[in-house]
Design a protein around this motif. Sequence first.
Motif, PDB file in Angstrom:
ATOM      1  N   PHE A   1       0.838  -1.203   0.000  1.00 57.20           N
ATOM      2  CA  PHE A   1       0.000   0.000   0.000  1.00 57.20           C
ATOM      3  C   PHE A   1       0.871   1.250   0.000  1.00 57.20           C
ATOM      4  CE2 PHE A   1      -1.835   3.532   2.323  1.00 57.20           C
ATOM      5  CZ  PHE A   1      -3.109   3.663   1.799  1.00 57.20           C
ATOM      6  N   LEU A   2       1.894   1.282   0.855  1.00 59.86           N
ATOM      7  CA  LEU A   2       2.733   2.468   0.986  1.00 59.86           C
ATOM      8  C   LEU A   2       3.522   2.734  -0.292  1.00 59.86           C
ATOM      9  CD1 LEU A   2       3.985   1.915   4.638  1.00 59.86           C
ATOM     10  CD2 LEU A   2       2.258   3.557   3.857  1.00 59.86           C
ATOM     11  N   ASP A   3       3.989   1.669  -0.958  1.00 62.54           N
ATOM     12  CA  ASP A   3       4.696   1.851  -2.226  1.00 62.54           C
ATOM     13  C   ASP A   3       3.762   2.443  -3.275  1.00 62.54           C
ATOM     14  OD1 ASP A   3       7.003   0.826  -1.130  1.00 62.54           O
ATOM     15  OD2 ASP A   3       6.787  -1.172  -1.999  1.00 62.54           O
ATOM     16  N   ALA A   4       2.528   1.920  -3.335  1.00 61.77           N
ATOM     17  CA  ALA A   4       1.555   2.434  -4.301  1.00 61.77           C
ATOM     18  C   ALA A   4       1.166   3.870  -3.955  1.00 61.77           C
ATOM     19  CB  ALA A   4       0.320   1.543  -4.322  1.00 61.77           C
ATOM     20  N   TYR A   5       1.078   4.159  -2.666  1.00 60.69           N
ATOM     21  CA  TYR A   5       0.707   5.501  -2.206  1.00 60.69           C
ATOM     22  C   TYR A   5       1.759   6.520  -2.633  1.00 60.69           C
ATOM     23  CZ  TYR A   5      -1.094   9.045   1.059  1.00 60.69           C
ATOM     24  OH  TYR A   5      -1.620  10.185   1.612  1.00 60.69           O
ATOM     25  N   SER A   6       3.027   6.227  -2.370  1.00 61.45           N
ATOM     26  CA  SER A   6       4.081   7.166  -2.729  1.00 61.45           C
ATOM     27  C   SER A   6       4.177   7.327  -4.247  1.00 61.45           C
ATOM     28  CB  SER A   6       5.426   6.716  -2.140  1.00 61.45           C
ATOM     29  OG  SER A   6       5.737   5.392  -2.519  1.00 61.45           O
ATOM     30  N   SER A   7       3.900   6.258  -4.995  1.00 67.52           N
ATOM     31  CA  SER A   7       3.899   6.358  -6.461  1.00 67.52           C
ATOM     32  C   SER A   7       2.783   7.282  -6.931  1.00 67.52           C
ATOM     33  CB  SER A   7       3.736   4.976  -7.092  1.00 67.52           C
ATOM     34  OG  SER A   7       4.851   4.156  -6.813  1.00 67.52           O
ATOM     35  N   ALA A   8       1.611   7.183  -6.297  1.00 71.91           N
ATOM     36  CA  ALA A   8       0.486   8.053  -6.662  1.00 71.91           C
ATOM     37  C   ALA A   8       0.816   9.513  -6.389  1.00 71.91           C
ATOM     38  CB  ALA A   8      -0.769   7.631  -5.901  1.00 71.91           C
ATOM     39  N   VAL A   9       1.518   9.766  -5.285  1.00 68.62           N
ATOM     40  CA  VAL A   9       1.915  11.140  -4.975  1.00 68.62           C
ATOM     41  C   VAL A   9       2.902  11.654  -6.011  1.00 68.62           C
ATOM     42  CG1 VAL A   9       3.109  12.605  -3.309  1.00 68.62           C
ATOM     43  CG2 VAL A   9       1.486  10.881  -2.511  1.00 68.62           C
ATOM     44  N   SER A  10       3.868  10.827  -6.391  1.00 68.65           N
ATOM     45  CA  SER A  10       4.853  11.274  -7.377  1.00 68.65           C
ATOM     46  C   SER A  10       4.199  11.535  -8.728  1.00 68.65           C
ATOM     47  CB  SER A  10       5.974  10.240  -7.519  1.00 68.65           C
ATOM     48  OG  SER A  10       5.494   9.046  -8.101  1.00 68.65           O
ATOM     49  N   GLU A  11       3.154  10.779  -9.043  1.00 66.23           N
ATOM     50  CA  GLU A  11       2.446  11.006 -10.308  1.00 66.23           C
ATOM     51  C   GLU A  11       1.759  12.366 -10.322  1.00 66.23           C
ATOM     52  OE1 GLU A  11      -0.128   7.686 -10.644  1.00 66.23           O
ATOM     53  OE2 GLU A  11       1.519   6.254 -10.984  1.00 66.23           O
ATOM     54  N   ARG A  12       1.458  12.895  -9.140  1.00 64.86           N
ATOM     55  CA  ARG A  12       0.860  14.218  -9.067  1.00 64.86           C
ATOM     56  C   ARG A  12       1.791  15.263  -9.665  1.00 64.86           C
ATOM     57  NH1 ARG A  12      -4.158  16.729  -8.236  1.00 64.86           N
ATOM     58  NH2 ARG A  12      -3.674  18.929  -7.994  1.00 64.86           N
ATOM     59  N   ALA A  13       3.108  15.034  -9.543  1.00 68.90           N
ATOM     60  CA  ALA A  13       4.063  15.961 -10.148  1.00 68.90           C
ATOM     61  C   ALA A  13       3.895  15.970 -11.657  1.00 68.90           C
ATOM     62  CB  ALA A  13       5.485  15.563  -9.773  1.00 68.90           C
ATOM     63  N   GLY A  14       3.667  14.783 -12.238  1.00 67.03           N
ATOM     64  CA  GLY A  14       3.431  14.711 -13.677  1.00 67.03           C
ATOM     65  C   GLY A  14       2.180  15.461 -14.082  1.00 67.03           C
ATOM     66  N   GLU A  15       1.138  15.371 -13.238  1.00 65.18           N
ATOM     67  CA  GLU A  15      -0.102  16.080 -13.533  1.00 65.18           C
ATOM     68  C   GLU A  15       0.104  17.587 -13.517  1.00 65.18           C
ATOM     69  OE1 GLU A  15      -2.932  14.763 -10.679  1.00 65.18           O
ATOM     70  OE2 GLU A  15      -2.783  12.653 -11.256  1.00 65.18           O
ATOM     71  N   GLU A  16       1.074  18.064 -12.737  1.00 65.65           N
ATOM     72  CA  GLU A  16       1.356  19.493 -12.658  1.00 65.65           C
ATOM     73  C   GLU A  16       2.525  19.894 -13.556  1.00 65.65           C
ATOM     74  OE1 GLU A  16       1.618  21.002  -8.692  1.00 65.65           O
ATOM     75  OE2 GLU A  16      -0.354  20.219  -8.112  1.00 65.65           O
ATOM     76  N   GLY A  17       2.880  18.990 -14.504  1.00 61.37           N
ATOM     77  CA  GLY A  17       3.904  19.318 -15.486  1.00 61.37           C
ATOM     78  C   GLY A  17       5.320  19.177 -14.997  1.00 61.37           C
ATOM     79  N   ARG A  18       5.542  18.336 -13.973  1.00 62.53           N
ATOM     80  CA  ARG A  18       6.889  18.158 -13.452  1.00 62.53           C
ATOM     81  C   ARG A  18       7.297  16.694 -13.569  1.00 62.53           C
ATOM     82  NH1 ARG A  18       4.262  21.350  -9.151  1.00 62.53           N
ATOM     83  NH2 ARG A  18       4.597  23.538  -9.682  1.00 62.53           N
TER      84      ARG A  18
ATOM     85  N   ARG B   1      11.793  12.448 -10.403  1.00 63.79           N
ATOM     86  CA  ARG B   1      12.591  13.326  -9.554  1.00 63.79           C
ATOM     87  C   ARG B   1      11.876  13.613  -8.236  1.00 63.79           C
ATOM     88  NH1 ARG B   1      15.339  17.966 -13.463  1.00 63.79           N
ATOM     89  NH2 ARG B   1      16.698  16.548 -14.639  1.00 63.79           N
ATOM     90  N   LEU B   2      10.560  13.749  -8.295  1.00 64.91           N
ATOM     91  CA  LEU B   2       9.819  13.962  -7.050  1.00 64.91           C
ATOM     92  C   LEU B   2       9.957  12.747  -6.140  1.00 64.91           C
ATOM     93  CD1 LEU B   2       7.965  15.459  -5.139  1.00 64.91           C
ATOM     94  CD2 LEU B   2       6.016  14.630  -6.450  1.00 64.91           C
ATOM     95  N   MET B   3       9.873  11.544  -6.707  1.00 63.18           N
ATOM     96  CA  MET B   3      10.045  10.341  -5.898  1.00 63.18           C
ATOM     97  C   MET B   3      11.425  10.339  -5.245  1.00 63.18           C
ATOM     98  SD  MET B   3       8.882   7.488  -4.704  1.00 63.18           S
ATOM     99  CE  MET B   3       7.536   6.825  -5.701  1.00 63.18           C
ATOM    100  N   ARG B   4      12.432  10.753  -5.991  1.00 63.24           N
ATOM    101  CA  ARG B   4      13.785  10.808  -5.431  1.00 63.24           C
ATOM    102  C   ARG B   4      13.863  11.816  -4.289  1.00 63.24           C
ATOM    103  NH1 ARG B   4      16.542  11.137 -10.151  1.00 63.24           N
ATOM    104  NH2 ARG B   4      17.010  13.372 -10.049  1.00 63.24           N
ATOM    105  N   ALA B   5      13.223  12.961  -4.462  1.00 66.08           N
ATOM    106  CA  ALA B   5      13.221  13.966  -3.401  1.00 66.08           C
ATOM    107  C   ALA B   5      12.493  13.453  -2.166  1.00 66.08           C
ATOM    108  CB  ALA B   5      12.568  15.252  -3.907  1.00 66.08           C
ATOM    109  N   MET B   6      11.395  12.702  -2.357  1.00 64.98           N
ATOM    110  CA  MET B   6      10.667  12.135  -1.224  1.00 64.98           C
ATOM    111  C   MET B   6      11.535  11.135  -0.470  1.00 64.98           C
ATOM    112  SD  MET B   6       6.978  11.607  -3.130  1.00 64.98           S
ATOM    113  CE  MET B   6       6.303  10.541  -1.857  1.00 64.98           C
TER     114      MET B   6
END
Length: 419
Positions: free
Chosen positions: A185-202, A206-211
Amino acid sequence: MAHSDYLPRHVDAELAAALRSSPIVLLDGPRAAGKTTSARRLAASTVMLPRDLSALHTDPERYLRSLPTPVLIDEWQLAGTSLLWTLKALVDEDPAPGRFLLTGSVEPASYGPTYPLTGRSARLVMRPMTVAELDGRGAEPTFLDGILSGTQPVPTAGRVSTFELGWLTRPGFPATRDLPDSRYFLDAYSSAVSERAGEEGRDSARLMRAMRVLAALSGQALPDQRIWDAADINKATWRQYDDLLLRAHLSAPLPAFESNRLKRLTGYPKRFLSDTALALALADLRIDDLRTDQGVAGPFLESFVMQQLRPQVDRAGGSLAHLRTAGGDREVDAVVEVGTRLYGVEVKLAARPNPRDARHLDWFREVWGPRFGAGFVIHTGGDTYPLGDGLWAVPLDVLAGAAGVDSTLARRGAPGGEP
């Protein structure tokens, strides 16, 4: 709808009170923290987005006027900031309290030139669940509630702690309660958060790496450059990611305590994620790593204590900070400020802290005099006992409410109430 299996949350009473006094209440918090479940218990009608987006867009004012109040608008940000202007018009027309309850997990990057709900709304945060909430004690008084009401710890001898390091790997997301292994669950959760960066054009990678860098640096007070250098990104990119993680309520930095009385304090925030189990998963650490290396476990134990404290401080209307002198000779892990009173908290991965472990709290007490309420060394053992004037060793399971507050606090002047 039946709610017999509902686990009360620390914010529930405040949420109900806000609805009685404000026409609009916004309930923010990280995704999957349980906001919708709690809000639906108070709502007379529910607008679920994106399911009801077409109905909302056709004629928003007419549609929302037709619904019994309070109206819950779930994931309101999916409707865009135009919804906020619609709500402004509706409550300007009828400012009766308890009209709308908005829940959201990621705040929009921009609210436009003027935030439309200023003066018309109350705002609350639901954080990842605490031990007390996971154990069904969320409606009971918290440790901080008891301290603020004039009680103090009851000394004990030979008490056995219920705390174990495995608590740190227990996520504060309701959906994980019955999972045999929450890491998926936690792996999928963090992946979903990182995908939010893609939705905002980033760049989501790299966001996953920063997390992951943020997770590895849990409990450290350091400049932003340490993070963007470690994540191999530039300053501008880090600022975008930092903003996104704050808006998603996943980054929960502890700001530096500020005071004109104390000179040469560090201004760096102490870095934490809002959920300790998520931080451990991002740092690729398991329970065996914590058990074999106290140097690894210590910062995440502090993260866990802050996770228990944040909703307690929220409920008291206080603030939470950390204190560290620029030279590092004085440090208090957490400073709780409620009204004019200050409370210090130190976290020790030890079963029997001694007065030396409270020396920074003792210094803090001397600096603040009458404003100093009490100091607590939170430890992993079982006993509560005094460490000095207004200073206490308090077990982590007591702070977390695992044992219930009534049995661990006594009124001032009651037997056992004074050291």
